[in-house]
Design a protein around this motif. Structure first.
Motif, PDB file in Angstrom:
ATOM      1  N   ARG A  78       0.810  -1.211   0.000  1.00 35.39           N
ATOM      2  CA  ARG A  78       0.000   0.000   0.000  1.00 35.39           C
ATOM      3  C   ARG A  78       0.851   1.271   0.000  1.00 35.39           C
ATOM      4  NH1 ARG A  78      -4.864  -2.030  -1.464  1.00 35.39           N
ATOM      5  NH2 ARG A  78      -5.954  -3.145   0.201  1.00 35.39           N
ATOM      6  N   LEU A  79       0.413   2.248  -0.775  1.00 34.45           N
ATOM      7  CA  LEU A  79       1.021   3.576  -0.720  1.00 34.45           C
ATOM      8  C   LEU A  79       0.857   4.155   0.677  1.00 34.45           C
ATOM      9  CD1 LEU A  79       2.340   5.986  -2.197  1.00 34.45           C
ATOM     10  CD2 LEU A  79       0.030   6.707  -2.861  1.00 34.45           C
ATOM     11  N   GLY A  80      -0.294   3.904   1.295  1.00 34.63           N
ATOM     12  CA  GLY A  80      -0.517   4.379   2.656  1.00 34.63           C
ATOM     13  C   GLY A  80       0.495   3.818   3.637  1.00 34.63           C
ATOM     14  N   THR A  81       0.903   2.573   3.438  1.00 36.85           N
ATOM     15  CA  THR A  81       1.926   1.963   4.293  1.00 36.85           C
ATOM     16  C   THR A  81       3.255   2.689   4.138  1.00 36.85           C
ATOM     17  OG1 THR A  81       0.842  -0.185   4.038  1.00 36.85           O
ATOM     18  CG2 THR A  81       3.096  -0.185   4.864  1.00 36.85           C
ATOM     19  N   ALA A  82       3.586   3.036   2.908  1.00 35.26           N
ATOM     20  CA  ALA A  82       4.831   3.769   2.669  1.00 35.26           C
ATOM     21  C   ALA A  82       4.797   5.137   3.349  1.00 35.26           C
ATOM     22  CB  ALA A  82       5.071   3.929   1.166  1.00 35.26           C
ATOM     23  N   GLU A 128      -1.920  10.877  -8.835  1.00 37.83           N
ATOM     24  CA  GLU A 128      -1.099  10.439  -9.963  1.00 37.83           C
ATOM     25  C   GLU A 128      -1.157   8.917 -10.119  1.00 37.83           C
ATOM     26  OE1 GLU A 128       3.384  10.963 -11.818  1.00 37.83           O
ATOM     27  OE2 GLU A 128       3.156  10.802  -9.638  1.00 37.83           O
ATOM     28  N   LEU A 129      -1.114   8.192  -9.003  1.00 40.13           N
ATOM     29  CA  LEU A 129      -1.182   6.735  -9.083  1.00 40.13           C
ATOM     30  C   LEU A 129      -2.508   6.292  -9.688  1.00 40.13           C
ATOM     31  CD1 LEU A 129       0.105   3.992  -8.482  1.00 40.13           C
ATOM     32  CD2 LEU A 129      -0.922   4.109  -6.202  1.00 40.13           C
ATOM     33  N   VAL A 130      -3.612   6.930  -9.288  1.00 42.18           N
ATOM     34  CA  VAL A 130      -4.918   6.582  -9.829  1.00 42.18           C
ATOM     35  C   VAL A 130      -4.976   6.876 -11.330  1.00 42.18           C
ATOM     36  CG1 VAL A 130      -7.373   7.171  -9.806  1.00 42.18           C
ATOM     37  CG2 VAL A 130      -6.129   6.894  -7.643  1.00 42.18           C
ATOM     38  N   GLU A 131      -4.439   8.015 -11.723  1.00 39.34           N
ATOM     39  CA  GLU A 131      -4.548   8.446 -13.115  1.00 39.34           C
ATOM     40  C   GLU A 131      -3.580   7.719 -14.042  1.00 39.34           C
ATOM     41  OE1 GLU A 131      -4.037  12.524 -15.825  1.00 39.34           O
ATOM     42  OE2 GLU A 131      -4.003  12.636 -13.633  1.00 39.34           O
ATOM     43  N   ARG A 132      -2.326   7.539 -13.582  1.00 37.58           N
ATOM     44  CA  ARG A 132      -1.289   7.032 -14.476  1.00 37.58           C
ATOM     45  C   ARG A 132      -0.824   5.617 -14.164  1.00 37.58           C
ATOM     46  NH1 ARG A 132       3.591   9.898 -13.951  1.00 37.58           N
ATOM     47  NH2 ARG A 132       4.163   8.913 -15.918  1.00 37.58           N
ATOM     48  N   GLY A 133      -1.168   5.108 -12.983  1.00 36.03           N
ATOM     49  CA  GLY A 133      -0.708   3.775 -12.609  1.00 36.03           C
ATOM     50  C   GLY A 133       0.752   3.730 -12.237  1.00 36.03           C
ATOM     51  N   ALA A 165      -3.087   1.445  -3.881  1.00 34.33           N
ATOM     52  CA  ALA A 165      -3.657   2.466  -2.994  1.00 34.33           C
ATOM     53  C   ALA A 165      -5.125   2.172  -2.782  1.00 34.33           C
ATOM     54  CB  ALA A 165      -3.476   3.867  -3.584  1.00 34.33           C
ATOM     55  N   ASP A 166      -5.600   2.471  -1.587  1.00 38.05           N
ATOM     56  CA  ASP A 166      -6.998   2.252  -1.249  1.00 38.05           C
ATOM     57  C   ASP A 166      -7.494   3.454  -0.458  1.00 38.05           C
ATOM     58  OD1 ASP A 166      -9.193  -0.047  -1.021  1.00 38.05           O
ATOM     59  OD2 ASP A 166      -9.147   1.054   0.879  1.00 38.05           O
ATOM     60  N   PRO A 167      -8.713   3.915  -0.715  1.00 35.22           N
ATOM     61  CA  PRO A 167      -9.224   5.094   0.004  1.00 35.22           C
ATOM     62  C   PRO A 167      -9.218   4.946   1.523  1.00 35.22           C
ATOM     63  CG  PRO A 167     -10.624   4.593  -1.886  1.00 35.22           C
ATOM     64  CD  PRO A 167      -9.662   3.453  -1.753  1.00 35.22           C
ATOM     65  N   SER A 168      -9.225   3.727   2.020  1.00 37.31           N
ATOM     66  CA  SER A 168      -9.233   3.537   3.468  1.00 37.31           C
ATOM     67  C   SER A 168      -7.887   3.781   4.110  1.00 37.31           C
ATOM     68  CB  SER A 168      -9.702   2.113   3.799  1.00 37.31           C
ATOM     69  OG  SER A 168      -8.767   1.150   3.325  1.00 37.31           O
ATOM     70  N   THR A 169      -6.818   3.791   3.311  1.00 43.80           N
ATOM     71  CA  THR A 169      -5.472   3.951   3.873  1.00 43.80           C
ATOM     72  C   THR A 169      -4.689   5.099   3.258  1.00 43.80           C
ATOM     73  OG1 THR A 169      -4.507   2.398   2.267  1.00 43.80           O
ATOM     74  CG2 THR A 169      -5.327   1.475   4.341  1.00 43.80           C
ATOM     75  N   CYS A 170      -5.277   5.767   2.281  1.00 45.75           N
ATOM     76  CA  CYS A 170      -4.513   6.794   1.555  1.00 45.75           C
ATOM     77  C   CYS A 170      -5.504   7.774   0.918  1.00 45.75           C
ATOM     78  CB  CYS A 170      -3.674   6.120   0.467  1.00 45.75           C
ATOM     79  SG  CYS A 170      -2.456   7.184  -0.326  1.00 45.75           S
ATOM     80  N   PRO A 171      -5.120   9.046   0.754  1.00 45.06           N
ATOM     81  CA  PRO A 171      -6.043  10.021   0.153  1.00 45.06           C
ATOM     82  C   PRO A 171      -6.194   9.845  -1.356  1.00 45.06           C
ATOM     83  CG  PRO A 171      -3.945  11.067   0.626  1.00 45.06           C
ATOM     84  CD  PRO A 171      -3.871   9.692   1.218  1.00 45.06           C
ATOM     85  N   VAL A 172      -6.920   8.790  -1.750  1.00 45.75           N
ATOM     86  CA  VAL A 172      -7.265   8.569  -3.158  1.00 45.75           C
ATOM     87  C   VAL A 172      -8.777   8.410  -3.248  1.00 45.75           C
ATOM     88  CG1 VAL A 172      -5.061   7.548  -3.832  1.00 45.75           C
ATOM     89  CG2 VAL A 172      -6.865   6.085  -2.899  1.00 45.75           C
ATOM     90  N   ASP A 173      -9.317   8.736  -4.413  1.00 52.78           N
ATOM     91  CA  ASP A 173     -10.769   8.661  -4.602  1.00 52.78           C
ATOM     92  C   ASP A 173     -11.250   7.258  -4.920  1.00 52.78           C
ATOM     93  OD1 ASP A 173     -10.985  11.389  -4.169  1.00 52.78           O
ATOM     94  OD2 ASP A 173     -10.678  11.859  -6.299  1.00 52.78           O
ATOM     95  N   GLU A 174     -10.344   6.407  -5.400  1.00 56.73           N
ATOM     96  CA  GLU A 174     -10.720   5.057  -5.782  1.00 56.73           C
ATOM     97  C   GLU A 174      -9.494   4.154  -5.658  1.00 56.73           C
ATOM     98  OE1 GLU A 174     -10.625   4.662 -10.413  1.00 56.73           O
ATOM     99  OE2 GLU A 174     -11.378   6.690  -9.951  1.00 56.73           O
ATOM    100  N   PRO A 175      -9.701   2.855  -5.542  1.00 58.91           N
ATOM    101  CA  PRO A 175      -8.552   1.935  -5.468  1.00 58.91           C
ATOM    102  C   PRO A 175      -7.708   2.029  -6.739  1.00 58.91           C
ATOM    103  CG  PRO A 175     -10.562   0.834  -4.774  1.00 58.91           C
ATOM    104  CD  PRO A 175     -10.988   2.145  -5.370  1.00 58.91           C
ATOM    105  N   ALA A 176      -6.424   1.824  -6.570  1.00 60.25           N
ATOM    106  CA  ALA A 176      -5.517   1.912  -7.711  1.00 60.25           C
ATOM    107  C   ALA A 176      -4.359   0.943  -7.506  1.00 60.25           C
ATOM    108  CB  ALA A 176      -4.978   3.341  -7.868  1.00 60.25           C
ATOM    109  N   SER A 177      -3.763   0.526  -8.609  1.00 58.49           N
ATOM    110  CA  SER A 177      -2.570  -0.315  -8.539  1.00 58.49           C
ATOM    111  C   SER A 177      -1.668   0.029  -9.706  1.00 58.49           C
ATOM    112  CB  SER A 177      -2.940  -1.802  -8.571  1.00 58.49           C
ATOM    113  OG  SER A 177      -3.534  -2.140  -9.806  1.00 58.49           O
ATOM    114  N   GLY A 178      -0.392  -0.211  -9.525  1.00 55.95           N
ATOM    115  CA  GLY A 178       0.566   0.092 -10.573  1.00 55.95           C
ATOM    116  C   GLY A 178       1.963  -0.205 -10.112  1.00 55.95           C
ATOM    117  N   ALA A 179       2.920   0.518 -10.667  1.00 57.00           N
ATOM    118  CA  ALA A 179       4.325   0.281 -10.335  1.00 57.00           C
ATOM    119  C   ALA A 179       5.135   1.536 -10.596  1.00 57.00           C
ATOM    120  CB  ALA A 179       4.879  -0.878 -11.161  1.00 57.00           C
ATOM    121  N   VAL A 180       6.242   1.644  -9.894  1.00 56.18           N
ATOM    122  CA  VAL A 180       7.235   2.667 -10.197  1.00 56.18           C
ATOM    123  C   VAL A 180       8.410   1.974 -10.868  1.00 56.18           C
ATOM    124  CG1 VAL A 180       6.605   4.325  -8.416  1.00 56.18           C
ATOM    125  CG2 VAL A 180       8.126   2.454  -7.835  1.00 56.18           C
ATOM    126  N   ASP A 181       9.000   2.637 -11.831  1.00 54.91           N
ATOM    127  CA  ASP A 181      10.054   2.016 -12.628  1.00 54.91           C
ATOM    128  C   ASP A 181      11.030   3.089 -13.067  1.00 54.91           C
ATOM    129  OD1 ASP A 181      11.675   0.680 -14.405  1.00 54.91           O
ATOM    130  OD2 ASP A 181      10.056  -0.092 -15.659  1.00 54.91           O
TER     131      ASP A 181
END
Length: 402
Positions: A78-82, A128-133, A165-181
């Motif tokens: 989770r992004l919230g964990t980070a 950004e995570l929600v929009e771009r992954g 990311a999940d709205p319950s643990t991070c300020p996002v409007d919807e669940p999201a998943s992706g990666a940094v590279d």
């Protein structure tokens, strides 16, 4: 897929400083000092964080350079964990990050390094995570990361990290998943201590081993393979196959964990590079089976790898001869059949499930949707150039695995 000594290749790779050896965790303070840092925050999960056989050597190895321990990572990455880890990082006035454990802890530590360097607030990062992954990686200010793996998933020499990311643990409007590279995300150092790997429960180690093992398998037939990655993957696969079968038989000793640790080090060396990773078909199938279902990644690999290879060899050469050599297949055997059988035997020796119907995965009516997700997975771009899978092809692999 044939090889020629005239085939050109380019190998751009800036790996971590690698240290290996029993009790090598005792040298962590020296690794931190070599990075020019005074203090380090350990990032790990709750299970590892409560395992003295791991944490005592890590604490002792860091000595006065230990700034604190964040033991809150989860498989969800989770992004919230980070962000929770970021609070402790700043509170402890740490200068670098020590990631201890499996792929989840290593990925969260990598995302933490991005957050340390960013000047954006959490809402902007989440959006950004929600929009771009993905997340933008700052050009400067990234703290060094030292990885100390305790599993065999092979996530410790990578410039890529998963994040959700999940709205319950991070300020996002919807669940999201992706990666940094980004090449800048390659760890500064990696410490391979087989004594720490041996502390991991056999069940967990078995699943992670299939993930690492398949990294070596896929590296040999990837479109961006090189003679350098051929050499390391070939040697690593031999060590892993031998060690995994011994582990599965219940006969593991110190030398077994040394073979396993060396093997996973080698199969991943050079597979995560600025020009892309060598992971492809099997890992894309693994993603398709685990992103929305309760299937563990290593279990998914154990189930689908033989069937994915059968499909691969029906369509292309897949460097079957080199794979047969790496896996110790007897001379004279049909290489394609022998490789598939050998991979199935290695997976079976670990006692992992071998059929999709036996795990908490998709039903057969969901196979077309899973196949679409597999084909859209970024790793499919690394498959052999002659391979042109269709949705029906991937459904066929899933049916064979059912």
């Amino acid at each position: 897929m044939t090889d020629s000594l005239a085939d050109p290749f380019r190998f751009e790779y800036d790996p971590a400083t690698v240290s290996y050896g029993p009790d090598s965790a005792s040298q962590l303070a020296s690794e931190v000092a070599a990075l020019g840092c005074e203090s380090a925050l350990v990032v790990t999960g709750s299970t590892v964080g409560e395992t003295p056989a791991v944490m005592d050597p890590v604490r002792a190895g860091l000595g006065d350079r230990l700034a604190g321990v964040f033991a809150g990572t989860t498989p969800q990455k989770r992004l919230g964990t980070a962000y929770e880890a970021l609070s402790l990082y700043r509170e402890a006035d740490a200068e670098c990050i020590i990631a201890v454990g499996g792929g989840s802890s290593l990925d969260v530590a990598t995302v933490l390094s991005v957050l340390v360097a960013t000047d954006r607030d959490a809402a902007a990062v989440g959006a950004e995570l929600v929009e771009r992954g993905t997340l933008s990686v700052p050009e400067s200010g990234l703290p060094p990361v030292v990885t100390v793996p305790t599993t065999l998933a092979g996530a410790d020499l990578s410039q890529v990290a998963g994040v959700t990311a999940d709205p319950s643990t991070c300020p996002v409007d919807e669940p999201a998943s992706g990666a940094v590279d980004d090449p800048a995300l390659m760890p500064a150092a990696a410490c391979y201590d087989p004594v720490l790997v041996a502390t991991t429960p056999r069940r967990v180690l078995a699943g992670s081993a299939m993930n690492g093992f398949d990294k070596g398998v896929e590296t040999l037939y990837a479109r961006n393979r090189t003679p350098i990655s051929d050499a390391t993957a070939t040697r690593g696969l031999g060590l892993l196959a031998d060690g995994m079968e011994t582990l599965g038989a219940g006969d593991a000793d110190g030398s077994t964990y040394q073979r396993l640790t060396r093997g996973v080090l080698l199969v991943q060396y050079g597979i995560s590079r600025p020009d892309g990773t060598t992971l492809s078909l099997i890992h894309a199938l693994g993603h398709g089976l685990t992103r929305t279902y309760g299937v563990q990644q290593g279990t998914a690999h154990a189930i689908v790898a033989p069937h994915a290879l059968s499909y691969l060899f029906e369509a292309v050469d897949g460097r079957r001869d080199l794979l047969a050599e790496a896996l110790g297949v007897e001379a004279g055997a049909d290489p394609a059949t022998a490789v598939v059988d050998r991979v199935a035997d290695v997976a079976g020796s670990l006692g992992l499930p071998t059929r999709l119907r036996d795990v908490d995965g998709p039903g057969r009516d969901e196979f077309p949707a899973v196949a679409e997700a597999v084909l859209e997975d970024a790793f499919m771009a690394n498959a052999p150039p002659e391979l042109a899978p269709t949705r029906e092809d991937i459904v066929g692999v899933l049916e064979a695995a059912w």
